[in-house]
Design a protein around this motif. Sequence first.
Motif, mmCIF file in Angstrom:
data_model
loop_
_atom_site.group_PDB
_atom_site.id
_atom_site.type_symbol
_atom_site.label_atom_id
_atom_site.label_comp_id
_atom_site.label_asym_id
_atom_site.label_seq_id
_atom_site.Cartn_x
_atom_site.Cartn_y
_atom_site.Cartn_z
ATOM 1 N N GLU A 99 0.830 -1.211 0.000
ATOM 2 C CA GLU A 99 0.000 0.000 0.000
ATOM 3 C C GLU A 99 0.860 1.255 0.000
ATOM 4 O O GLU A 99 0.571 2.218 -0.714
ATOM 5 C CB GLU A 99 -0.923 -0.008 1.220
ATOM 6 C CG GLU A 99 -2.063 -1.015 1.117
ATOM 7 C CD GLU A 99 -2.836 -1.168 2.415
ATOM 8 O OE1 GLU A 99 -2.286 -0.785 3.490
ATOM 9 O OE2 GLU A 99 -3.978 -1.664 2.381
ATOM 10 N N ARG A 100 1.908 1.251 0.805
ATOM 11 C CA ARG A 100 2.777 2.431 0.893
ATOM 12 C C ARG A 100 3.501 2.686 -0.432
ATOM 13 O O ARG A 100 3.644 3.825 -0.869
ATOM 14 C CB ARG A 100 3.795 2.239 2.019
ATOM 15 C CG ARG A 100 4.597 3.494 2.342
ATOM 16 C CD ARG A 100 5.208 3.356 3.720
ATOM 17 N NE ARG A 100 5.958 4.547 4.087
ATOM 18 C CZ ARG A 100 7.269 4.591 4.291
ATOM 19 N NH1 ARG A 100 7.977 3.482 4.166
ATOM 20 N NH2 ARG A 100 7.882 5.704 4.620
ATOM 21 N N LEU A 101 3.951 1.615 -1.070
ATOM 22 C CA LEU A 101 4.602 1.767 -2.362
ATOM 23 C C LEU A 101 3.644 2.337 -3.394
ATOM 24 O O LEU A 101 3.986 3.268 -4.144
ATOM 25 C CB LEU A 101 5.142 0.412 -2.843
ATOM 26 C CG LEU A 101 6.339 -0.156 -2.076
ATOM 27 C CD1 LEU A 101 6.603 -1.599 -2.499
ATOM 28 C CD2 LEU A 101 7.575 0.693 -2.293
ATOM 29 N N ARG A 102 2.432 1.805 -3.444
ATOM 30 C CA ARG A 102 1.448 2.291 -4.413
ATOM 31 C C ARG A 102 1.102 3.759 -4.161
ATOM 32 O O ARG A 102 0.962 4.552 -5.099
ATOM 33 C CB ARG A 102 0.175 1.447 -4.338
ATOM 34 C CG ARG A 102 0.325 0.004 -4.793
ATOM 35 C CD ARG A 102 0.442 -0.123 -6.282
ATOM 36 N NE ARG A 102 0.299 -1.513 -6.723
ATOM 37 C CZ ARG A 102 0.737 -1.965 -7.887
ATOM 38 N NH1 ARG A 102 1.358 -1.140 -8.726
ATOM 39 N NH2 ARG A 102 0.581 -3.229 -8.226
ATOM 40 N N GLU A 103 0.965 4.129 -2.894
ATOM 41 C CA GLU A 103 0.585 5.492 -2.550
ATOM 42 C C GLU A 103 1.715 6.496 -2.787
ATOM 43 O O GLU A 103 1.461 7.656 -3.135
ATOM 44 C CB GLU A 103 0.164 5.561 -1.080
ATOM 45 C CG GLU A 103 -1.135 4.818 -0.777
ATOM 46 C CD GLU A 103 -1.380 4.652 0.715
ATOM 47 O OE1 GLU A 103 -0.503 5.084 1.512
ATOM 48 O OE2 GLU A 103 -2.412 4.069 1.089
ATOM 49 N N SER A 104 2.947 6.053 -2.625
ATOM 50 C CA SER A 104 4.086 6.969 -2.646
ATOM 51 C C SER A 104 4.750 7.113 -4.003
ATOM 52 O O SER A 104 5.461 8.097 -4.238
ATOM 53 C CB SER A 104 5.150 6.512 -1.631
ATOM 54 O OG SER A 104 4.618 6.399 -0.336
ATOM 55 N N ILE A 105 4.537 6.156 -4.900
ATOM 56 C CA ILE A 105 5.278 6.142 -6.165
ATOM 57 C C ILE A 105 4.292 6.175 -7.336
ATOM 58 O O ILE A 105 3.699 5.150 -7.688
ATOM 59 C CB ILE A 105 6.166 4.887 -6.259
ATOM 60 C CG1 ILE A 105 7.085 4.784 -5.035
ATOM 61 C CG2 ILE A 105 6.988 4.911 -7.544
ATOM 62 C CD1 ILE A 105 7.861 3.491 -4.961
ATOM 63 N N PRO A 106 4.085 7.330 -7.943
ATOM 64 C CA PRO A 106 3.181 7.413 -9.096
ATOM 65 C C PRO A 106 3.680 6.533 -10.243
ATOM 66 O O PRO A 106 4.876 6.493 -10.541
ATOM 67 C CB PRO A 106 3.252 8.898 -9.475
ATOM 68 C CG PRO A 106 3.748 9.600 -8.257
ATOM 69 C CD PRO A 106 4.657 8.629 -7.574
#
Length: 472
Positions: A291-298
């Motif tokens: 989730e953090r990767l998806r939210e942080s990296i467009p």
Amino acid sequence: MHEPRRKIHFVSLGCVKNRVDTEVMLGVADRQGWLLVSEPEEAEIIVVNTCGFIGEAKKESIDTILELSEYKRIGTCKKLVVAGCLSQRYSTELAAQLPEVDHLLGSSDMLKLAGVLEGQAERVLVGNPAEWLVRASDPRVVTESRASAWLKIAEGCNRTCAFCVIPQIRGKQRSRAADDIVAEAQRLVSAGAIELNLVSQDTIAWGRDLPREARGPLADLVRRVADIEGVRWVRLFYLYPEVIDEALLELLGGHSRVVPYVDMPLQHASNSMLRRMRRGHGKDRQKRVVERLRESIPGLTLRTAFVVGHPGETQSDFDELCAFVEWARFEHAVVFRYSDEETCAANALPDKVSPLVSANRARKLASIQRRIAREKNKALVGRELEVLVEGPSEEHDLVMKGRHAGQAPEIDGSVYLSHGEAHAGEMRRVRIAQASDWDLVGELIDQPSPTRGYKTRVALKMLGDAPQTRWQ
């Protein structure tokens, strides 16, 4: 008159880290004046760099050794050299059972090839894997497209995953100093590389074993590599699923030359299986990381790997894994069937899963991922993407192929190019016109670069990209 150069042939099996080792041996041979040839029947010396990770890889290595040993009988071959993980793991057995092999080198004995080529080496040259770490000063010849290169930043691993024998084969983690990595990166760029792929067995742990004064955040290393003049793409491989610091997330999400691509082998998604695998975390943390990767990296491309059929895996565990894959919607995922290696901790575990059940689970999980990958690829139709041109396709010399930023070299499919002329080594703008489960077709929409492009490839035979069944 100059004497004709003596000829050598290489075959590299297994992972891309093995490829770097092969390229170092190529450098050793080149430094001594040997000519690399693409056909084994022409070579005086044949070198096989093996994989010994799992059963299928070991079988492929043995089959290849036996096949190439025939050239000592029907060709010009005088010496057959076996190097890499298989000989590191089974040097005594190979020496006894394969008289066809003239020399055995282990997983950290690449530079010892020099003695073999000089004719002054013992038969078994397998040393301690902890004795060597690739350096910028080592000779190296990059294979395939010079525009893309693998940059190994560490060797070995300190993890204790139950299914894995890599620490036994490669030793404890040994990180390269940042300055040495940057020096090699600069040399690779000077030779024509515009894409650098940072890889190790445990990239997120880079630097933790270095002296305190030499340590630094992984993000600082990545930034230094990405800021080298001439670099266009930098990508990271083998990030263990633990907390990624803000600085690295910012680079992945915002640096123009750090590709928003994360390769993070998760291995499973059931708490009981992650515990049996000795992964050191549970499903909830994995979900938080995704989730953090998806939210942080467009525009993130997320690649992972899973093992099915590990001892103790129940149908409920497997169903949980399938549900996790449906939820996460990875752009790329590869499925391994568990291999019961005699020296791995999982070998002693009860409740073995039958090969048939393991194979069926692998097929089912692969079918789920294949559908997701197809949907992801079809969503790219009509979009304009930057593509690194690699060269002619294997199927037809007149069709060029390349990769967009979400496709890593050799493991994630290709973009086949139409409606124009392209040369290997160029970065081109392409409009995606068609999509399949694996590959894309794109139309060139800009003009060829007047300054870049390569017309030849190094003649190294590469077999496989990993010891796996590719289920995508």
